[in-house]
Design an enzyme around this catalytic site. Structure first.
Site, PDB file in Angstrom:
ATOM      1  N   GLU A  45      12.345 -22.477 -99.981  1.00  0.00           N
ATOM      2  CA  GLU A  45      12.625 -22.319 -98.553  1.00  0.00           C
ATOM      3  C   GLU A  45      13.807 -23.217 -98.230  1.00  0.00           C
ATOM      4  O   GLU A  45      13.737 -24.431 -98.393  1.00  0.00           O
ATOM      5  CB  GLU A  45      11.420 -22.711 -97.694  1.00  0.00           C
ATOM      6  N   ASP A  55       9.548 -28.309 -85.499  1.00  0.00           N
ATOM      7  CA  ASP A  55       9.609 -29.312 -86.550  1.00  0.00           C
ATOM      8  C   ASP A  55       9.326 -30.710 -86.022  1.00  0.00           C
ATOM      9  O   ASP A  55       9.727 -31.072 -84.917  1.00  0.00           O
ATOM     10  CB  ASP A  55      10.996 -29.288 -87.212  1.00  0.00           C
TER      11      ASP A  55
END
Length: 263
Positions: free
Chosen positions: A49, A60
């Protein structure tokens, strides 16, 4: 069949779970990032990823936010992120690369042009966390037509009424977010995750990969044992943030991969 499909088919015949590693493109700098990505397959990573740096990464936690800030401060762009994928493809034509990020940089580039460039660079799939299923015509459907998998996130709050919509146009695999909240926030617990994985599996034949809150080889083993594999991101990004040598970072990744593969 994409590289992602091929990878899961191979792992199934081998009786192994997938190990997926997340790194932020351009962190801590462009050349070191390329070196880390080149080393991931040899460290046991089945799917990479590759984070696309963005100024407002709402899903995040601090670890990955800071990684994005470091990358942007080093002049990281969408083009340079694609260049990291292109660099890997010089030596590795089989390990899938999933670009993970937010829609704004893609929209700014223009979807048709972005998809052409991503495909040319060797990107195999996309995770775009701020595009809900209701917006599938924006990117999801065009991406699938271009031959890229579009991977959707399911979360602990994705109930039975919402789940079919989430799965509707998903391909490659389903990414189950094991905890409520942002990346790096807590430790995933296999006993809590297992019923959710089983619930999703009852609705799809796609592999289920579990991420968020996987930080150690033992957790990677326990989570992979109740799913088709696991993702580690923040723990790897922390190693990069601490300025560890690339070889040491890859040793850490290998320990996590060994944990997942031993499930």
């Amino acid at each position: 069949m994409t590289r992602i499909d091929d990878t899961f088919a191979r792992l199934k015949t081998e009786g192994r779970r997938a190990f997926v590693a997340y790194v932020m493109a351009g962190d801590p700098d462009f050349e070191t990032s390329k070196e880390i990505v080149r080393g991931l397959p040899g460290a046991g990573v089945d799917i990479i990823e590759l984070g696309l740096p963005f100024t407002d990464p709402m899903a995040d936690g601090a670890t990955i936010q800071l990684a994005g800030q470091r990358a942007l401060a080093q002049g990281m762009t969408l083009d340079r992120t694609l260049e990291i994928a292109r660099d890997l493809r010089k030596t590795d034509t089989t390990t899938p690369i999933v670009m993970m990020g937010y829609y704004n940089p893609i929209h700014s580039r223009g979807v048709p042009k972005f998809l052409e460039q991503a495909k040319d660079a060797g990107i195999d799939g996309l995770i775009v966390v701020d595009l809900p299923p209701e917006e599938d015509e924006e990117l999801c459907i065009p991406a699938q037509k271009a031959g890229l998998n579009f991977i959707r996130l399911a979360t602990p709050t994705t109930d039975d009424a919402r789940l079919p919509k989430v799965l509707q146009n998903t391909s490659g695999f389903v990414y189950y977010v094991s905890i409520t909240g942002i990346t790096g926030a807590a430790e995933a617990q296999a006993d809590a995750v297992a019923p959710e994985v089983a619930r999703i599996k009852s609705q799809t034949d796609l592999p289920i990969i579990v991420g968020f809150g996987v930080k150690t080889p033992d957790t990677a083993r326990s989570i992979a044992g109740i799913a088709d594999g696991t993702v580690v991101g923040s723990a790897i990004v922390n190693q990069i943030a601490e300025g560890k040598p690339v070889a040491e970072i890859l040793d850490f990744v290998k320990a996590l991969a060994d944990g997942a593969h031993s499930a």
